[in-house]
Design a protein around this motif. Sequence first.
Motif, PDB file in Angstrom:
ATOM      1  N   VAL A  35       8.911   2.632   3.259  1.00 21.70           N
ATOM      2  CA  VAL A  35       7.764   2.473   2.371  1.00 21.70           C
ATOM      3  C   VAL A  35       7.469   0.983   2.272  1.00 21.70           C
ATOM      4  N   SER A  36       6.298   0.588   2.743  1.00 22.10           N
ATOM      5  CA  SER A  36       5.975  -0.836   2.792  1.00 22.10           C
ATOM      6  C   SER A  36       4.761  -1.189   1.951  1.00 22.10           C
ATOM      7  N   GLU A  37       4.287  -0.215   1.163  1.00 25.89           N
ATOM      8  CA  GLU A  37       3.110  -0.461   0.330  1.00 25.89           C
ATOM      9  C   GLU A  37       3.287   0.215  -1.011  1.00 25.89           C
ATOM     10  N   VAL A  38       2.658  -0.367  -2.032  1.00 33.05           N
ATOM     11  CA  VAL A  38       2.722   0.204  -3.372  1.00 33.05           C
ATOM     12  C   VAL A  38       1.308   0.398  -3.900  1.00 33.05           C
ATOM     13  N   ALA A  39       1.109   1.542  -4.561  1.00 31.81           N
ATOM     14  CA  ALA A  39      -0.142   1.816  -5.263  1.00 31.81           C
ATOM     15  C   ALA A  39       0.023   1.362  -6.706  1.00 31.81           C
ATOM     16  N   LEU A  40      -0.709   0.343  -7.093  1.00 35.46           N
ATOM     17  CA  LEU A  40      -0.652  -0.182  -8.459  1.00 35.46           C
ATOM     18  C   LEU A  40      -1.527   0.691  -9.347  1.00 35.46           C
ATOM     19  N   LEU A  41      -0.925   1.342 -10.324  1.00 31.24           N
ATOM     20  CA  LEU A  41      -1.615   2.348 -11.127  1.00 31.24           C
ATOM     21  C   LEU A  41      -2.282   1.699 -12.329  1.00 31.24           C
ATOM     22  N   PHE A  42      -3.514   1.276 -12.143  1.00 33.36           N
ATOM     23  CA  PHE A  42      -4.289   0.647 -13.212  1.00 33.36           C
ATOM     24  C   PHE A  42      -5.172   1.713 -13.861  1.00 33.36           C
ATOM     25  N   TYR A  43      -4.561   2.689 -14.509  1.00 35.22           N
ATOM     26  CA  TYR A  43      -5.311   3.826 -15.023  1.00 35.22           C
ATOM     27  C   TYR A  43      -6.217   3.478 -16.206  1.00 35.22           C
TER      28      TYR A  43
END
Length: 251
Positions: A35-43
């Motif tokens: 896993v080389s990417e992250v989804a930043l959860l700016f809800y």
Amino acid sequence: MNTNPSPWRLSATSWLWPKSLSENLRRIASWKLPVSEVALLFYQHAPSLAYLPKEFEPGRGLSSHVHLPLDLPWDDGPRAVWELLDRLMAVPGALSPWGGVLHPPAQPDRLAGVARIWREAAPGWRLMVENIPGQDLRAHWPVVQEYDLPVCLDVGHQMAFDQDWLLDAPDLFERVELVHCYAPGMVKQRHEHLSLTELSPSQRRIIKGILARLGPDTRILFEVFSESDLRGSLETFYALCRELSQESGAK
């Protein structure tokens, strides 16, 4: 389990443990998974704007994208929405997100207003529209085409809410730059974010068919919210990739 058997970059959400954002990023950046990417959860926009640059430092080495807020000020017009999006995309600083995922408003003309400004501003990041419950993008497709918008394809929404038309939409798979991948459960018109281990046989076939049509530059986000669900999803994903490879080799 540290070898990715697919051509796609794999992503995890920034909430896998009930810890701070910085601790989640530190753990994701340091583990031995492909896993080389992250989804930043700016809800929500207010707490997302309040993040400090130092909170993103532990994620150095990861690429990132942003899930944009669900509480955007659509009633205030496209300029107000755009200015907020532009500020939010700058918040991660050094992580420098390559794109943002937008839940479209009910009215396609509102999406068109923001898309027009994005095109004119040319900010260097991709504005992706997502198929969501109640908005399968059918009404928005003329806007998607007019402004050449990329798409985030949520397979859970597609399966749970009978959004079958989308898979046959003109040039969909040329537009898909990100896939939200998870098992939605078995109750129609409702969905959960379950590990891919929970896919039914028919759901496995649907996801496998989607994977077969993706371009190699597409990103895959396992949109689950615990480490155990992510690990289970990875194992199932590997199995789907092996099946695809075997079926392709048999032709």
